[in-house]
Write a protein that holds these residues in place. Structure first.
Motif, PDB file in Angstrom:
ATOM      1  N   VAL A 275      13.564  22.392 -38.047  1.00 26.43           N
ATOM      2  CA  VAL A 275      12.156  22.311 -38.448  1.00 26.43           C
ATOM      3  C   VAL A 275      11.296  22.032 -37.232  1.00 26.43           C
ATOM      4  O   VAL A 275      11.550  21.081 -36.482  1.00 26.43           O
TER       5      VAL A 275
ATOM      6  N   HIS B 220      14.985  21.250 -46.639  1.00 28.58           N
ATOM      7  CA  HIS B 220      13.696  21.553 -47.260  1.00 28.58           C
ATOM      8  C   HIS B 220      13.835  22.675 -48.285  1.00 28.58           C
ATOM      9  O   HIS B 220      14.445  23.713 -48.010  1.00 28.58           O
TER      10      HIS B 220
ATOM     11  N   GLN C  39      10.041  19.098 -32.389  1.00 25.02           N
ATOM     12  CA  GLN C  39      11.192  19.541 -33.176  1.00 25.02           C
ATOM     13  C   GLN C  39      11.595  18.340 -34.030  1.00 25.02           C
ATOM     14  O   GLN C  39      12.392  17.504 -33.644  1.00 25.02           O
ATOM     15  N   THR C  40      11.001  18.232 -35.215  1.00 25.40           N
ATOM     16  CA  THR C  40      11.175  17.032 -36.048  1.00 25.40           C
ATOM     17  C   THR C  40      12.549  16.965 -36.702  1.00 25.40           C
ATOM     18  O   THR C  40      13.031  15.889 -37.040  1.00 25.40           O
TER      19      THR C  40
ATOM     20  N   TYR D 199       7.030  29.040 -43.887  1.00 22.87           N
ATOM     21  CA  TYR D 199       6.189  28.071 -43.200  1.00 22.87           C
ATOM     22  C   TYR D 199       5.261  27.399 -44.214  1.00 22.87           C
ATOM     23  O   TYR D 199       5.071  27.874 -45.341  1.00 22.87           O
TER      24      TYR D 199
ATOM     25  N   TYR E  37       3.763  20.650 -30.066  1.00 27.08           N
ATOM     26  CA  TYR E  37       4.762  20.720 -31.132  1.00 27.08           C
ATOM     27  C   TYR E  37       5.809  19.620 -30.973  1.00 27.08           C
ATOM     28  O   TYR E  37       5.955  19.007 -29.916  1.00 27.08           O
TER      29      TYR E  37
ATOM     30  N   GLN F 183       7.377  21.282 -36.073  1.00 22.43           N
ATOM     31  CA  GLN F 183       6.052  20.893 -36.544  1.00 22.43           C
ATOM     32  C   GLN F 183       5.033  21.109 -35.432  1.00 22.43           C
ATOM     33  O   GLN F 183       5.183  20.592 -34.322  1.00 22.43           O
TER      34      GLN F 183
ATOM     35  N   SER G 233       1.337  25.154 -44.063  1.00 28.77           N
ATOM     36  CA  SER G 233       0.247  24.656 -43.220  1.00 28.77           C
ATOM     37  C   SER G 233      -0.662  23.762 -44.050  1.00 28.77           C
ATOM     38  O   SER G 233      -0.747  23.898 -45.273  1.00 28.77           O
TER      39      SER G 233
ATOM     40  N   GLU H 229       4.310  23.619 -40.372  1.00 27.26           N
ATOM     41  CA  GLU H 229       5.757  23.410 -40.302  1.00 27.26           C
ATOM     42  C   GLU H 229       6.454  24.757 -40.393  1.00 27.26           C
ATOM     43  O   GLU H 229       6.203  25.527 -41.336  1.00 27.26           O
TER      44      GLU H 229
ATOM     45  N   THR I 199       0.986  21.057 -34.084  1.00 28.50           N
ATOM     46  CA  THR I 199      -0.310  20.401 -34.250  1.00 28.50           C
ATOM     47  C   THR I 199      -1.365  21.149 -33.449  1.00 28.50           C
ATOM     48  O   THR I 199      -1.185  21.391 -32.255  1.00 28.50           O
TER      49      THR I 199
ATOM     50  N   LYS J 184      -2.058  21.435 -39.215  1.00 31.23           N
ATOM     51  CA  LYS J 184      -0.620  21.212 -39.005  1.00 31.23           C
ATOM     52  C   LYS J 184       0.154  22.376 -39.635  1.00 31.23           C
ATOM     53  O   LYS J 184      -0.213  22.874 -40.695  1.00 31.23           O
TER      54      LYS J 184
ATOM     55  N   TYR K 148      10.173  26.582 -40.697  1.00 29.12           N
ATOM     56  CA  TYR K 148      11.504  26.231 -41.197  1.00 29.12           C
ATOM     57  C   TYR K 148      12.564  27.212 -40.709  1.00 29.12           C
ATOM     58  O   TYR K 148      12.271  28.379 -40.464  1.00 29.12           O
TER      59      TYR K 148
END
Length: 389
Positions: free
Chosen positions: A173, A81, A168-169, A127, A166, A175, A129, A141, A177, A139, A143
């Protein structure tokens, strides 16, 4: 002759062996965010509003620099990213090796005016949002982070937050919610408190009489704005007239009003945002007058940045379109205009009509039209609040 050749060869070998010598002087390996309202951008693209913004970022966040493009640094958030930040909002940060941060315990609780969600981290990281609708969610994210979260404490005092989880995508990272109780987004702030990332979620007020409304008369002072096609009137003067009409109506209804400016004053857009954040209004409305190189274009339009605030801008536009002879120019989303970029409160920019169009210009010059616009904006706010229920 032989000596000259030796010197030339030696210099050539020096530059071949040290290709990044000068680059290292001009491009730091790492930067730390600083200054007034640093923002992350998705790209290095340009238009009159600048590149598309990802969101504001705290100061004192360290990021790796991988390139430079004009006045921007291209920075790395995580292994996959990237983003961009203006150089003026950074300082070089030396002797740094970024290590992966751990995200640990979370806590969800309610306060008098907002719910809060805190995320304990072992260091400050970049981060992003954003808002989602249907269902209503926030949401986030994070990093360069890995989860070490084994519990999320949720107190019954929380009234705006329904649930939190959450994923761990990616390996670095996380993510997050946050699902909301109400369908209508009403704003949130996000930032660091030490190394803990703190999200504050606003609760809906009981009625319009309980609200504080901030009114922004666009332009002002040395920022003239557009000018009338035949009259030569200046946008900065007439946005203030519209703003004062709305102020008059709201005060008559016993509603607290905050004016960004009440005189012909120069105010930077960043200072408008800082002022609004400091005064913490319930909603923010910015008045402008449009202009085009094509004089046949006319009409009213409303603008929003975040999808969660679209309904607010739609409600105001709907009421304005009840004004006779006022045509529609549209409802515009993802609008990259700084005064409406904060997530902290619902905001709407209103481009009332086109100064470059003779028919629109006549209406703008009419005091009755200015009063009607202000009244319809007020009714649009009222209708929007009714829709919450």
């Amino acid at each position: 002759m032989i000596l000259k050749r030796i010197i030339c060869v030696s210099l050539l070998l020096f530059f071949l062996q040290e290709p990044s010598f000068f680059a290292q002087d001009s491009i730091p390996s790492y930067i730390i965010t600083t200054g007034k309202l640093p923002q992350l951008a998705y790209s290095s693209g340009e238009d009159r509003l600048g590149s598309a913004k990802m969101g504001y970022i705290d100061t004192s966040v360290v990021m790796k620099v991988i390139d430079t493009v004009k006045n921007l640094y291209k920075v790395q958030f995580s292994s996959q990213h990237y983003g961009f930040i203006e150089k003026i909002y950074t300082e070089p940060f030396h002797d740094t090796v970024l290590s992966t941060v751990l995200c640990e315990s979370w806590r969800v609780k309610g306060g008098d005016e907002f719910d809060s969600v805190s995320f304990s981290l072992s260091g400050r990281i970049p981060y992003k949002s954003w808002m989602e609708i249907n269902p209503s969610r926030i949401k986030i994210e994070l990093y360069n982070v890995q989860s070490n979260t084994n519990w999320i404490t949720q107190l019954s005092s929380a009234k705006a937050v329904k649930s939190v989880w959450y994923e761990q995508t990616e390996s670095d990272v996380l993510q997050i919610t946050i699902e909301l109780v109400k369908q209508q987004h009403y704003g949130y702030s996000i930032g660091y408190n030490g190394n803990s990332l703190l999200l504050k979620i606003r609760r809906l007020p009981a009625s319009i009489q309980k609200m504080t409304i901030a009114i922004d008369a666009g332009h002002g002072g040395t920022n003239l704005g557009a000018s009338g096609a035949t009259s030569g009137i200046l946008e900065k003067n007439y946005t203030l007239l519209f703003a004062k009409e709305l102020q008059k109506i709201l005060k008559k209804q016993k509603i607290k009003v905050l004016m960004v400016r009440e005189t012909d004053t120069t105010i930077d857009n960043k200072d408008r945002v800082l002022w609004a954040r400091q005064n913490n209004p319930d909603i923010f409305i910015s008045f402008h007058l449009n202009s085009s190189g094509r004089d046949y274009i006319r009409g009213v339009s409303t603008y929003y940045k975040h999808i969660g605030f679209r309904s607010f801008s739609q409600s105001i536009l709907k009421k304005l379109l009840e004004i006779k002879n006022l045509e529609e120019f549209g409802n515009v989303g993802s609008f990259n205009f700084q005064p409406i970029q904060p997530t902290d409160y619902p905001s709407c920019l209103v481009e009332i009509a086109f100064l470059s169009n003779k028919d629109d210009e006549k209406m703008i010059l009419d005091p009755k039209f200015r009063s009607k616009v202000a009244n319809q904006v007020y009714l649009g706010i009222k209708d929007w609040i009714k829709d919450w229920k």
